[in-house]
Design a protein around this motif. Structure first.
Motif, PDB file in Angstrom:
ATOM      1  N   VAL A 207      43.368  47.798  11.885  1.00  0.00           N
ATOM      2  CA  VAL A 207      42.922  46.975  13.003  1.00  0.00           C
ATOM      3  C   VAL A 207      41.657  46.233  12.574  1.00  0.00           C
ATOM      4  CG1 VAL A 207      42.139  46.960  15.403  1.00  0.00           C
ATOM      5  CG2 VAL A 207      43.818  48.668  14.652  1.00  0.00           C
ATOM      6  N   ARG A 208      41.617  44.928  12.835  1.00  0.00           N
ATOM      7  CA  ARG A 208      40.437  44.118  12.532  1.00  0.00           C
ATOM      8  C   ARG A 208      39.856  43.627  13.856  1.00  0.00           C
ATOM      9  NH1 ARG A 208      42.605  40.269   9.389  1.00  0.00           N
ATOM     10  NH2 ARG A 208      42.291  41.529   7.553  1.00  0.00           N
ATOM     11  N   ILE A 209      38.551  43.784  14.000  1.00  0.00           N
ATOM     12  CA  ILE A 209      37.870  43.260  15.189  1.00  0.00           C
ATOM     13  C   ILE A 209      36.861  42.205  14.768  1.00  0.00           C
ATOM     14  CG2 ILE A 209      38.183  45.340  16.594  1.00  0.00           C
ATOM     15  CD1 ILE A 209      35.208  46.064  15.971  1.00  0.00           C
ATOM     16  N   GLY A 210      36.703  41.198  15.600  1.00  0.00           N
ATOM     17  CA  GLY A 210      35.617  40.247  15.419  1.00  0.00           C
ATOM     18  C   GLY A 210      34.412  40.791  16.168  1.00  0.00           C
ATOM     19  N   ILE A 211      33.235  40.572  15.611  1.00  0.00           N
ATOM     20  CA  ILE A 211      32.031  41.072  16.270  1.00  0.00           C
ATOM     21  C   ILE A 211      30.921  40.023  16.249  1.00  0.00           C
ATOM     22  CG2 ILE A 211      32.440  43.527  15.789  1.00  0.00           C
ATOM     23  CD1 ILE A 211      30.021  43.021  13.666  1.00  0.00           C
ATOM     24  N   THR A 212      30.068  40.126  17.250  1.00  0.00           N
ATOM     25  CA  THR A 212      28.757  39.488  17.187  1.00  0.00           C
ATOM     26  C   THR A 212      27.771  40.638  17.114  1.00  0.00           C
ATOM     27  OG1 THR A 212      28.554  39.391  19.595  1.00  0.00           O
ATOM     28  CG2 THR A 212      29.424  37.430  18.482  1.00  0.00           C
ATOM     29  N   TYR A 213      26.701  40.419  16.387  1.00  0.00           N
ATOM     30  CA  TYR A 213      25.714  41.466  16.167  1.00  0.00           C
ATOM     31  C   TYR A 213      24.332  40.913  16.473  1.00  0.00           C
ATOM     32  CZ  TYR A 213      22.825  44.970  13.957  1.00  0.00           C
ATOM     33  OH  TYR A 213      21.882  45.930  13.742  1.00  0.00           O
ATOM     34  N   ARG A 214      23.566  41.712  17.178  1.00  0.00           N
ATOM     35  CA  ARG A 214      22.182  41.371  17.467  1.00  0.00           C
ATOM     36  C   ARG A 214      21.348  42.628  17.283  1.00  0.00           C
ATOM     37  NH1 ARG A 214      18.572  41.987  21.355  1.00  0.00           N
ATOM     38  NH2 ARG A 214      17.080  40.335  21.746  1.00  0.00           N
ATOM     39  N   GLY A 215      20.308  42.532  16.461  1.00  0.00           N
ATOM     40  CA  GLY A 215      19.425  43.670  16.236  1.00  0.00           C
ATOM     41  C   GLY A 215      17.977  43.223  16.192  1.00  0.00           C
TER      42      GLY A 215
ATOM     43  N   ARG B 121      19.979  47.561  18.748  1.00  0.00           N
ATOM     44  CA  ARG B 121      21.095  46.907  18.071  1.00  0.00           C
ATOM     45  C   ARG B 121      22.294  46.902  19.008  1.00  0.00           C
ATOM     46  NH1 ARG B 121      22.332  51.522  13.440  1.00  0.00           N
ATOM     47  NH2 ARG B 121      23.265  53.031  14.848  1.00  0.00           N
ATOM     48  N   GLN B 122      23.081  45.838  18.874  1.00  0.00           N
ATOM     49  CA  GLN B 122      24.236  45.689  19.757  1.00  0.00           C
ATOM     50  C   GLN B 122      25.360  44.975  19.025  1.00  0.00           C
ATOM     51  OE1 GLN B 122      24.450  46.725  23.096  1.00  0.00           O
ATOM     52  NE2 GLN B 122      26.570  46.095  23.077  1.00  0.00           N
ATOM     53  N   GLN B 123      26.453  45.674  18.819  1.00  0.00           N
ATOM     54  CA  GLN B 123      27.681  45.044  18.336  1.00  0.00           C
ATOM     55  C   GLN B 123      28.546  44.773  19.564  1.00  0.00           C
ATOM     56  OE1 GLN B 123      30.054  47.129  15.484  1.00  0.00           O
ATOM     57  NE2 GLN B 123      28.556  46.922  13.849  1.00  0.00           N
ATOM     58  N   THR B 124      29.069  43.559  19.645  1.00  0.00           N
ATOM     59  CA  THR B 124      29.968  43.195  20.730  1.00  0.00           C
ATOM     60  C   THR B 124      31.288  42.756  20.119  1.00  0.00           C
ATOM     61  OG1 THR B 124      28.082  42.474  22.065  1.00  0.00           O
ATOM     62  CG2 THR B 124      30.274  41.696  22.747  1.00  0.00           C
ATOM     63  N   ILE B 125      32.367  43.356  20.595  1.00  0.00           N
ATOM     64  CA  ILE B 125      33.692  43.012  20.083  1.00  0.00           C
ATOM     65  C   ILE B 125      34.142  41.708  20.732  1.00  0.00           C
ATOM     66  CG2 ILE B 125      36.100  43.737  19.898  1.00  0.00           C
ATOM     67  CD1 ILE B 125      35.042  46.675  20.072  1.00  0.00           C
ATOM     68  N   THR B 126      34.504  40.726  19.895  1.00  0.00           N
ATOM     69  CA  THR B 126      34.922  39.413  20.407  1.00  0.00           C
ATOM     70  C   THR B 126      36.431  39.225  20.386  1.00  0.00           C
ATOM     71  OG1 THR B 126      34.650  38.401  18.216  1.00  0.00           O
ATOM     72  CG2 THR B 126      32.747  38.320  19.726  1.00  0.00           C
ATOM     73  N   HIS B 127      37.122  39.910  19.473  1.00  0.00           N
ATOM     74  CA  HIS B 127      38.586  39.826  19.464  1.00  0.00           C
ATOM     75  C   HIS B 127      39.182  40.982  18.668  1.00  0.00           C
ATOM     76  CE1 HIS B 127      37.720  37.628  15.687  1.00  0.00           C
ATOM     77  NE2 HIS B 127      38.865  38.125  15.276  1.00  0.00           N
ATOM     78  N   TRP B 128      40.456  41.195  18.901  1.00  0.00           N
ATOM     79  CA  TRP B 128      41.212  42.272  18.256  1.00  0.00           C
ATOM     80  C   TRP B 128      42.384  41.676  17.490  1.00  0.00           C
ATOM     81  CZ3 TRP B 128      39.928  47.484  18.973  1.00  0.00           C
ATOM     82  CH2 TRP B 128      38.962  47.739  19.950  1.00  0.00           C
ATOM     83  N   GLU B 129      42.643  42.222  16.293  1.00  0.00           N
ATOM     84  CA  GLU B 129      43.815  41.835  15.521  1.00  0.00           C
ATOM     85  C   GLU B 129      44.452  43.105  14.961  1.00  0.00           C
ATOM     86  OE1 GLU B 129      45.012  39.321  11.496  1.00  0.00           O
ATOM     87  OE2 GLU B 129      42.942  39.263  12.204  1.00  0.00           O
ATOM     88  N   TYR B 130      45.683  43.353  15.367  1.00  0.00           N
ATOM     89  CA  TYR B 130      46.409  44.523  14.878  1.00  0.00           C
ATOM     90  C   TYR B 130      47.204  44.074  13.655  1.00  0.00           C
ATOM     91  CZ  TYR B 130      44.834  46.541  19.198  1.00  0.00           C
ATOM     92  OH  TYR B 130      44.023  46.995  20.227  1.00  0.00           O
TER      93      TYR B 130
ATOM     94  N   ALA C 258      46.716  51.374  21.869  1.00  0.00           N
ATOM     95  CA  ALA C 258      45.752  51.824  22.881  1.00  0.00           C
ATOM     96  C   ALA C 258      44.884  52.959  22.340  1.00  0.00           C
ATOM     97  CB  ALA C 258      46.476  52.256  24.155  1.00  0.00           C
ATOM     98  N   GLU C 259      45.489  53.881  21.578  1.00  0.00           N
ATOM     99  CA  GLU C 259      44.721  54.985  20.990  1.00  0.00           C
ATOM    100  C   GLU C 259      43.741  54.457  19.939  1.00  0.00           C
ATOM    101  OE1 GLU C 259      47.841  58.699  21.173  1.00  0.00           O
ATOM    102  OE2 GLU C 259      48.253  57.084  19.743  1.00  0.00           O
ATOM    103  N   GLN C 260      44.223  53.529  19.101  1.00  0.00           N
ATOM    104  CA  GLN C 260      43.338  52.931  18.093  1.00  0.00           C
ATOM    105  C   GLN C 260      42.176  52.209  18.769  1.00  0.00           C
ATOM    106  OE1 GLN C 260      46.312  50.564  16.108  1.00  0.00           O
ATOM    107  NE2 GLN C 260      46.512  52.038  14.428  1.00  0.00           N
ATOM    108  N   ARG C 261      42.485  51.429  19.785  1.00  0.00           N
ATOM    109  CA  ARG C 261      41.455  50.667  20.497  1.00  0.00           C
ATOM    110  C   ARG C 261      40.410  51.597  21.103  1.00  0.00           C
ATOM    111  NH1 ARG C 261      42.024  45.250  23.246  1.00  0.00           N
ATOM    112  NH2 ARG C 261      40.128  45.042  24.464  1.00  0.00           N
ATOM    113  N   SER C 262      40.860  52.683  21.705  1.00  0.00           N
ATOM    114  CA  SER C 262      39.940  53.647  22.312  1.00  0.00           C
ATOM    115  C   SER C 262      38.992  54.244  21.271  1.00  0.00           C
ATOM    116  CB  SER C 262      40.740  54.758  23.003  1.00  0.00           C
ATOM    117  OG  SER C 262      39.872  55.744  23.507  1.00  0.00           O
ATOM    118  N   ILE C 263      39.522  54.622  20.110  1.00  0.00           N
ATOM    119  CA  ILE C 263      38.693  55.207  19.052  1.00  0.00           C
ATOM    120  C   ILE C 263      37.670  54.175  18.547  1.00  0.00           C
ATOM    121  CG2 ILE C 263      38.768  55.959  16.629  1.00  0.00           C
ATOM    122  CD1 ILE C 263      41.242  57.606  17.387  1.00  0.00           C
TER     123      ILE C 263
END
Length: 130
Positions: A84-92, A69-78, A6-11
Motif C-alpha cells: 500500500v502506498r500513501i501520499g503524505i504532507t508533512y509538517r514539523g 510533527r504531523q503527517q497527513t495522509i492525502t491519498h491511498w494506492e493499493y 480495510a485491515e491494511q488501512r486501519s494498521i
C-alpha cells in the motif's frame, strides 16, 4: 493469509497516528520482527534499518528533532495485495538547529509518500520518500 484493504488501512492509520503522537511503542505494535525501514530524500537512501530493535532506536532518536510533527495522509494506492502506498504532507517544528542551516522553532514542510509492505498481519517494510 492476506489482509483486506480495510485491515491494511486501519494498521497504517494507527501507525501514522502513533508517529504524530511521538508514541514509539504504538508505532511498533504491527511491525514484523524483521521490518526493513528506508528513508529516501532527493532520490537517495539516507537511512536504512533492519529489525524491530533498530527501528525503535531510530524512531526514538528522531523524536528529538521535532517539538511537533504531523503527517497527513492525502491519498491511498493499493498497489498489490501486500503493498500500500500513501501520499503524505508533512509538517514539523524543529526542536534544535540542523546542519542544513535550519534553526530551532522553524517549520519544515514536505510532501512525499510512504509505502507499507505487509507479510501476514504485520508490516514487513516501510519506505518513506520525500
Amino acid at each position: 493469509m492476506a489482509m483486506n484493504k480495510a485491515e491494511q488501512r486501519s494498521i497504517i492509520e494507527k501507525y501514522v497516528e502513533a508517529y504524530n503522537s511521538f508514541d514509539t511503542s504504538a508505532m511498533l505494535n504491527d511491525l514484523h520482527e524483521q521490518v526493513v525501514f528506508q528513508n529516501i530524500s532527493g532520490g537517495e537512501v539516507n537511512l536504512k534499518t533492519k529489525g524491530k530493535a533498530a527501528f525503535r532506536e531510530q524512531a526514538e532518536a528522531a523524536k528529538n528533532y521535532f517539538s511537533e510533527r504531523q503527517q497527513t495522509i492525502t491519498h491511498w494506492e493499493y498497489v498489490s495485495s501486500d503493498l500500500v502506498r500513501i501520499g503524505i504532507t508533512y509538517r514539523g517544528v524543529l526542536a534544535g538547529d540542523l546542519p542544513s542551516g535550519m534553526k530551532a522553532g522553524e517549520t519544515l514542510e514536505l510532501t512525499g509518500s510512504s509505502e507499507f509492505r505487509f507479510r501476514g498481519q504485520q508490516i514487513i517494510g516501510i519506505v518513506d520518500e520525500s
